[in-house]
Design an enzyme around this catalytic site. Structure first.
Site, PDB file in Angstrom:
ATOM      1  N   CYS A  75       0.849  -1.188   0.000  1.00  0.00           N
ATOM      2  CA  CYS A  75       0.000   0.000   0.000  1.00  0.00           C
ATOM      3  C   CYS A  75       0.885   1.238   0.000  1.00  0.00           C
ATOM      4  O   CYS A  75       1.923   1.276   0.652  1.00  0.00           O
ATOM      5  CB  CYS A  75      -0.958   0.002   1.187  1.00  0.00           C
ATOM      6  SG  CYS A  75      -0.324   0.755   2.678  1.00  0.00           S
ATOM      7  N   GLU A  76       0.454   2.218  -0.777  1.00  0.00           N
ATOM      8  CA  GLU A  76       1.305   3.394  -0.935  1.00  0.00           C
ATOM      9  C   GLU A  76       1.247   4.333   0.265  1.00  0.00           C
ATOM     10  O   GLU A  76       2.047   5.242   0.382  1.00  0.00           O
ATOM     11  CB  GLU A  76       0.955   4.147  -2.216  1.00  0.00           C
ATOM     12  CG  GLU A  76      -0.394   4.816  -2.223  1.00  0.00           C
ATOM     13  CD  GLU A  76      -0.686   5.473  -3.570  1.00  0.00           C
ATOM     14  OE1 GLU A  76      -0.013   5.144  -4.558  1.00  0.00           O
ATOM     15  OE2 GLU A  76      -1.603   6.308  -3.613  1.00  0.00           O
ATOM     16  N   HIS A  77       0.308   4.101   1.174  1.00  0.00           N
ATOM     17  CA  HIS A  77       0.210   4.983   2.346  1.00  0.00           C
ATOM     18  C   HIS A  77       1.160   4.570   3.460  1.00  0.00           C
ATOM     19  O   HIS A  77       1.590   5.407   4.239  1.00  0.00           O
ATOM     20  CB  HIS A  77      -1.228   5.008   2.870  1.00  0.00           C
ATOM     21  CG  HIS A  77      -2.202   5.535   1.857  1.00  0.00           C
ATOM     22  ND1 HIS A  77      -3.438   4.990   1.641  1.00  0.00           N
ATOM     23  CD2 HIS A  77      -2.080   6.563   0.969  1.00  0.00           C
ATOM     24  CE1 HIS A  77      -4.054   5.656   0.675  1.00  0.00           C
ATOM     25  NE2 HIS A  77      -3.244   6.594   0.240  1.00  0.00           N
ATOM     26  N   HIS A  78       1.453   3.278   3.545  1.00  0.00           N
ATOM     27  CA  HIS A  78       2.303   2.794   4.649  1.00  0.00           C
ATOM     28  C   HIS A  78       3.490   1.957   4.171  1.00  0.00           C
ATOM     29  O   HIS A  78       4.314   1.552   4.973  1.00  0.00           O
ATOM     30  CB  HIS A  78       1.466   1.951   5.617  1.00  0.00           C
ATOM     31  CG  HIS A  78       0.268   2.672   6.174  1.00  0.00           C
ATOM     32  ND1 HIS A  78      -0.984   2.582   5.604  1.00  0.00           N
ATOM     33  CD2 HIS A  78       0.158   3.516   7.217  1.00  0.00           C
ATOM     34  CE1 HIS A  78      -1.838   3.345   6.296  1.00  0.00           C
ATOM     35  NE2 HIS A  78      -1.171   3.922   7.267  1.00  0.00           N
ATOM     36  N   GLN A 116      -5.758  -0.307  -3.283  1.00  0.00           N
ATOM     37  CA  GLN A 116      -6.494  -1.417  -3.886  1.00  0.00           C
ATOM     38  C   GLN A 116      -7.473  -0.944  -4.962  1.00  0.00           C
ATOM     39  O   GLN A 116      -7.646  -1.598  -5.994  1.00  0.00           O
ATOM     40  CB  GLN A 116      -7.231  -2.187  -2.778  1.00  0.00           C
ATOM     41  CG  GLN A 116      -7.902  -3.454  -3.294  1.00  0.00           C
ATOM     42  CD  GLN A 116      -8.586  -4.228  -2.183  1.00  0.00           C
ATOM     43  OE1 GLN A 116      -8.097  -4.251  -1.059  1.00  0.00           O
ATOM     44  NE2 GLN A 116      -9.699  -4.856  -2.491  1.00  0.00           N
ATOM     45  N   HIS A 144      -5.176  -6.146   4.388  1.00  0.00           N
ATOM     46  CA  HIS A 144      -4.173  -5.084   4.440  1.00  0.00           C
ATOM     47  C   HIS A 144      -3.432  -5.109   5.768  1.00  0.00           C
ATOM     48  O   HIS A 144      -4.041  -4.955   6.827  1.00  0.00           O
ATOM     49  CB  HIS A 144      -4.846  -3.715   4.269  1.00  0.00           C
ATOM     50  CG  HIS A 144      -5.378  -3.489   2.893  1.00  0.00           C
ATOM     51  ND1 HIS A 144      -4.865  -2.539   2.048  1.00  0.00           N
ATOM     52  CD2 HIS A 144      -6.362  -4.129   2.198  1.00  0.00           C
ATOM     53  CE1 HIS A 144      -5.522  -2.581   0.896  1.00  0.00           C
ATOM     54  NE2 HIS A 144      -6.431  -3.531   0.958  1.00  0.00           N
ATOM     55  N   CYS A 146      -1.583  -2.937   6.981  1.00  0.00           N
ATOM     56  CA  CYS A 146      -1.608  -1.662   7.707  1.00  0.00           C
ATOM     57  C   CYS A 146      -2.837  -1.538   8.601  1.00  0.00           C
ATOM     58  O   CYS A 146      -2.785  -0.817   9.596  1.00  0.00           O
ATOM     59  CB  CYS A 146      -1.474  -0.474   6.752  1.00  0.00           C
ATOM     60  SG  CYS A 146      -2.754  -0.396   5.499  1.00  0.00           S
TER      61      CYS A 146
HETATM   62 ZN    ZN Z   1      -1.906   1.268   4.173  1.00  0.00          ZN
END
Ligand code: ZN
Length: 184
Positions: A75-78, A116, A144, A146
């Site tokens: 995931c690009e956020h974490h 996603q 996920h 995260c």
């Molecule tokens: Zn994430």
């Protein structure tokens, strides 16, 4: 490039309170960089490269479905893993694609930093452009890390995303057929 990344990883280890010189960690930056490059190898690939000449003219207009395509992404956020299964279907309009190519396309997009929702859309968009089919659909169910490992620790929750184009968008019957085949 690799040298910078290894330095960065060493700094990360120090900042979280570790000693990057201890035996178990000495080679960790090297290993980590190698792993992260492999997990993001999709940036160096294109759909055209993967598909090559595996598009064939064929007079078929029934739904083609590839189920349970396992994938692993970040995931690009974490920059933490999310992984699960993708189900991909299309309705040919004179052209079909070699079946092994669909999982490879999924893997290519998964091996980039993703959300996603966009991964699901990347898959239908690329097949739509490649094959100009009557319709294309993708459903992804994924877990996920995260959300599983941090914060609310929703260990058993799965995220489900859909992307539908053409016939799958216009016809509720086609859409239902796809969803029940994918879920069944
Ligand atoms: Zn994430």
């Amino acid at each position: 490039m690799s040298e910078n990344l290894e330095k960065l990883c060493k700094t990360l280890l120090t900042e979280i309170g570790e000693n990057p010189e201890r035996e178990g960690l000495v080679r960790t930056p090297t290993r980590y960089i190698k792993a992260i490059k492999e997990l993001t190898a999709g940036y160096d690939q294109t759909v055209e490269e993967i598909v090559g000449t595996a598009i064939f003219e064929e007079d078929i207009s029934e739904m083609v479905l590839v189920k349970n395509i396992e994938f692993y992404s970040l995931c690009e956020h974490h920059i933490l893993p999310f992984f699960g299964k993708a189900h991909v279907a299309y309705i040919p309009n004179g052209k079909i694609i070699g079946l092994s190519k669909i999982p490879r396309i999924v893997k290519m997009f998964a091996r980039r930093l993703q959300v996603q929702e966009r991964l699901t859309e990347d898959i239908t968009k690329s097949l739509n452009e490649l094959l100009q089919p009557h319709g294309v659909a993708c459903m992804i169910e994924a877990s996920h890390m995260c959300t599983m490992m941090r914060g609310i620790q929703a260990q058993n929750s799965k995220m489900v995303t859909n992307s539908m184009k053409g016939q799958f968008l216009k016809s509720p019957m086609t859409r239902d057929e796809f969803l029940s085949l994918a879920n069944g």
